[in-house]
Design a protein around this motif. Structure first.
Motif, PDB file in Angstrom:
ATOM      1  N   PHE A 285       0.853  -1.176   0.000  1.00  0.00           N
ATOM      2  CA  PHE A 285       0.000   0.000   0.000  1.00  0.00           C
ATOM      3  C   PHE A 285       0.890   1.226   0.000  1.00  0.00           C
ATOM      4  O   PHE A 285       2.026   1.181   0.461  1.00  0.00           O
ATOM      5  N   TRP A 286       0.364   2.313  -0.543  1.00  0.00           N
ATOM      6  CA  TRP A 286       1.124   3.552  -0.623  1.00  0.00           C
ATOM      7  C   TRP A 286       0.735   4.477   0.507  1.00  0.00           C
ATOM      8  O   TRP A 286      -0.412   4.523   0.921  1.00  0.00           O
ATOM      9  N   GLN A 287       1.684   5.246   0.976  1.00  0.00           N
ATOM     10  CA  GLN A 287       1.426   6.211   2.037  1.00  0.00           C
ATOM     11  C   GLN A 287       2.155   7.504   1.710  1.00  0.00           C
ATOM     12  O   GLN A 287       3.354   7.494   1.447  1.00  0.00           O
ATOM     13  N   PRO A 288       1.434   8.654   1.708  1.00  0.00           N
ATOM     14  CA  PRO A 288       2.129   9.919   1.465  1.00  0.00           C
ATOM     15  C   PRO A 288       3.117  10.192   2.590  1.00  0.00           C
ATOM     16  O   PRO A 288       2.846   9.894   3.755  1.00  0.00           O
ATOM     17  N   MET A 289       4.260  10.746   2.230  1.00  0.00           N
ATOM     18  CA  MET A 289       5.207  11.133   3.272  1.00  0.00           C
ATOM     19  C   MET A 289       4.610  12.266   4.091  1.00  0.00           C
ATOM     20  O   MET A 289       3.948  13.145   3.556  1.00  0.00           O
ATOM     21  N   PRO A 290       4.813  12.274   5.397  1.00  0.00           N
ATOM     22  CA  PRO A 290       4.217  13.304   6.243  1.00  0.00           C
ATOM     23  C   PRO A 290       4.875  14.666   6.025  1.00  0.00           C
ATOM     24  O   PRO A 290       6.026  14.752   5.642  1.00  0.00           O
ATOM     25  N   ASP A 291       4.117  15.689   6.307  1.00  0.00           N
ATOM     26  CA  ASP A 291       4.638  17.050   6.225  1.00  0.00           C
ATOM     27  C   ASP A 291       5.209  17.413   7.592  1.00  0.00           C
ATOM     28  O   ASP A 291       4.556  18.038   8.426  1.00  0.00           O
TER      29      ASP A 291
END
Length: 299
Positions: free
Chosen positions: A215-221
């Motif tokens: 699964f893909w996960q956006p990198m956190p800001d």
């Protein structure tokens, strides 16, 4: 399959199953709502709509497990309607349509689509295979899905109206990257499974790591002064904190350390970058939206 605990899209609620019932509850443990309960049906399974106001529920009659129905339910449990017979529903990004698998003859199934109000049902494919697990691209213009036959598993892509159908790789379980440019999937040649990535516009699949179901996960800001604490419990049989500083801008793979045990984990942290996660789910990260790589995983 057993219903996992699922976060609502805005993170304010969780949904979970108990026998033939499904519930939604605020994360503080209050305002628990019964979403679904039908003792004549097998264990249900749900997915949230993109805006979190509705869920799609799939379940089968106990006396007819080959029949699977898709219901649309309001997230407060006040309304439930049978939408259509089918499996593997997936909401369109704008929440107006559901794509799903339609049972057919000769162990074949097709990919169908329907408006969430029950109108404009149509079948998008004509496969000599078992089509399953459709998933929308983030912009809603394309659909990827798996197709299984006696010749093996393949990942297909097509436009949302069913045009331009093409096979993109051998494997199954496609997962779109958040920016829609790549698809991760599983392939198991000779029963040894690996995670691969292929460009959505066509490329040779690239091997990432041994494993399955990516699964893909956006990198956190995260700001550079935020400290990421990683707790790895399975590797040493008890909780151990590993600390790594977030790099200033960009993305970096660095070492997280525990000075007491003189232990090191390789992790990847940063901002503005998509990451495919193949990590051990028993590893916990603080802040909770910080993405990481488990030891041995390859970015």
């Amino acid at each position: 399959r057993t219903q996992p605990v699922l976060w609502s899209p805005d993170g304010s609620q969780i949904a979970f199953g108990s026998g033939a019932s499904l519930y939604a509850m605020d994360i503080n443990g209050e305002s628990r709502a019964l979403l679904w309960s039908n003792e004549s049906l097998d264990e249900p399974y749900l997915i949230w709509s993109p805006d979190g106001t509705m869920v799609a529920v799939t379940s089968s009659p106990i006396d007819n497990p080959w029949l699977t129905e898709i219901h649309v339910v309001l997230a407060d449990g006040t309304m439930s309607e049978l939408l259509i017979e089918g499996m593997y529903p997936a909401w369109s990004p704008d929440g107006t349509q559901i794509v799903f698998s339609v049972a057919g003859s000769n162990r074949h199934s097709q990919i169908g689509i329907i408006n969430t109000n029950g109108t404009n049902y149509r079948i998008l494919t004509d496969l000599d295979a078992y089509g399953w697990g459709p998933i929308w691209s983030p912009d809603g213009t394309q659909i990827a899905f798996s197709a299984s036959s006696e010749n093996g598993d393949e990942v297909f892509m097509m436009n949302a109206d069913g045009s331009d159908l093409r096979a993109v790789a051998s494997g199954f379980g496609p997962a779109w990257s958040p920016d829609g440019t790549q698809i991760a999937f599983t392939e198991c040649p000779e029963y040894v499974c690996g995670i691969y990535v292929v460009d959505a516009n066509g490329s040779e699949p690239r091997f990432l790591a041994a494993g399955r179901d990516p699964f893909w996960q956006p990198m956190p800001d995260l700001s550079p002064d935020v400290e990421v604490v990683i707790t790895a419990e399975d590797f040493f049989d008890f909780d151990i904190p590993f600390v790594v500083d977030v790099p200033e801008g960009g993305f970096s793979c660095v070492e997280a350390t525990n000075t007491v045990l003189d232990a090191v984990l390789d992790v990847c942290v940063g901002v503005d970058r998509n990451q495919v996660c193949i990590g051990n789910p028993s590893i916990h990260v603080t802040p909770p939206n910080a993405a990481f790589n488990a030891p041995g995983d390859i970015m």
